[in-house]
Design an enzyme around this catalytic site. Structure first.
Site, PDB file in Angstrom:
ATOM      1  N   LYS A  91     -18.074  -6.030 -15.124  1.00 62.68           N
ATOM      2  CA  LYS A  91     -16.580  -5.594 -15.085  1.00 62.68           C
ATOM      3  C   LYS A  91     -16.333  -5.498 -13.560  1.00 62.68           C
ATOM      4  O   LYS A  91     -17.063  -5.460 -12.582  1.00 62.68           O
ATOM      5  CB  LYS A  91     -16.311  -4.222 -15.670  1.00 62.68           C
ATOM      6  CG  LYS A  91     -14.811  -4.202 -16.006  1.00 62.68           C
ATOM      7  CD  LYS A  91     -14.555  -4.802 -17.471  1.00 62.68           C
ATOM      8  CE  LYS A  91     -13.356  -4.703 -17.936  1.00 62.68           C
ATOM      9  NZ  LYS A  91     -13.085  -5.124 -19.406  1.00 62.68           N
ATOM     10  N   VAL A 192       1.467   0.688 -26.910  1.00 61.87           N
ATOM     11  CA  VAL A 192       2.014  -0.603 -27.592  1.00 61.87           C
ATOM     12  C   VAL A 192       2.502  -1.635 -26.603  1.00 61.87           C
ATOM     13  O   VAL A 192       3.368  -2.315 -26.590  1.00 61.87           O
ATOM     14  CB  VAL A 192       3.200  -0.456 -28.417  1.00 61.87           C
ATOM     15  CG1 VAL A 192       2.706   0.592 -29.628  1.00 61.87           C
ATOM     16  CG2 VAL A 192       4.284   0.428 -27.800  1.00 61.87           C
TER      17      VAL A 192
END
Length: 363
Positions: A91, A192
């Protein structure tokens, strides 16, 4: 506190001596001309080249950035192993506010650092980076996935990430209630954005009652405009306390499951897209003690990495979706292993992943 080299002792302890360490390589990257400051962490290449995204985030300190890179890289090793990919875990994090300092020059400089590793690390998108950014990085390195279709890539990986989380949620429903469906269940989604809004689409289509929250008002409004039947609450604190909540889906940053949140959760299951949801070792037991089923994050959110890994071999969406569909079976197998071994699902997933990596090192 620092050691004789001047490096932060906590970071060195994590890297070399703690159970959370064991990383093969950590690269500190700096390009003063562009303002780039980045950390590339390679946890394991036992299964193949390390694969994991690039996070662009305004960390409070360099120490926090390094710690996040180490945690995320380790998580990618387990995620890739559980997804059945021939990749190890890595990462990268770029330090800074992407809305303030992201530039073509900075991304090109980052690409040169990725390329300098000669394929030991393959990058992709993460929080704060997008397909258009990977197209720029790829101008300096071939070891880049998550590119646009126009540039030989597969495009947005959040579609299959959300699909995989939905499969994990279906498996959780099967385990708890006997049916692999969310119809009539109340599901709370925290975040979201890139992945969360796709997950909401799956849940609405399946007949779930959906409750959402997000720090960005525009993200909430996008959902409510499309689905007026969805309910929004002020923040995550309100969401996790929602009466009658069946499933909680953390889909933002990590650490959502911690000493403050677990005791007040009303949900019977946790299954979300965020990485590193467990704030520290022991939280998985706290969840189990409260009777809350936890679908390990790195298992259910692997749809995206399945997609970007496939891009290296010539992307085929149907092939990737078929692989992501198997997250349903993998999640059920983890629940079964946890029951057989008398351990939380997170520990069961770790055992399965560690076995695969150990077998690869023994080849």
């Amino acid at each position: 506190m620092t050691d004789v080299t001047g490096a932060n002792a906590d970071v060195l302890h994590t890297l070399f001596r703690s159970e959370q360490g064991g990383h093969e390589q950590v690269v500190l990257c700096q390009d003063r001309a562009s303002g780039l400051k980045a950390v590339i962490a390679i946890h394991s290449t036992a299964l193949g080249p390390a694969l994991g995204g690039t996070r662009f985030y305004p960390y409070a300190s360099e120490q926090e950035a390094v710690a996040d890179a180490l945690n995320l890289a380790r998580g990618m090793s387990y995620k890739n192993a559980m997804a059945g990919l021939d990749h190890g875990g890595g990462k990268a994090v770029i330090i800074g506010d992407p809305e303030q300092i992201k530039s073509e020059e900075l991304l090109l400089a980052y690409g040169r650092f990725v390329d300098s590793l000669g394929g030991r690390y393959v990058t992709a998108c993460d929080v704060g980076t997008y397909v258009v950014d990977m197209d720029v990085v790829a101008r300096e390195s071939r070891w880049v996935t998550g590119r646009s279709p126009e540039n030989g890539g597969a495009g947005d990986s959040s579609v299959l990430t959300a699909y995989g989380v939905f499969q994990g949620m279906r498996a959780s429903a099967r385990h708890l209630w006997g049916e692999p469906a969310l119809r009539g269940r109340k599901v709370g989604v925290a975040g979201v954005g890139k992945v969360g809004h796709h997950l909401v689409e799956h849940l609405v289509s399946d007949g779930a009652e959906v409750v959402i929250t997000d720090v960005r008002e525009e993200s909430v409004r996008r959902i409510l405009d499309r689905h007026p039947e969805v309910t929004a609450v002020a923040d995550t604190a309100a969401l996790i306390r929602t009466e009658g909540l069946d499933v909680y889906a953390p889909c933002a940053l990590g650490g959502a499951l911690n000493d403050a949140t677990v005791p007040v959760m009303t949900a019977k299951a946790v299954c979300g897209a965020a990485n590193n949801q467990l704030a520290h070792p022991g939280v998985e037991k706290d969840l189990a003690d409260r009777g809350i089923l936890y679908a390990p994050d790195y298992v259910v959110n692997a749809g995206g990495v399945i997609q970007v890994a496939d891009e290296l071999h010539g992307f085929d969406f149907d092939r990737c979706k078929a692989k992501a569909s198997k997250i349903f079976d993998t999640t059920l197998a983890i629940f079964a292993r946890a029951k057989d071994d008398g351990i939380p699902p997170a520990a069961a997933a770790d055992r399965i992943a560690e076995q695969r990596m150990a077998e690869a090192r023994g080849r």
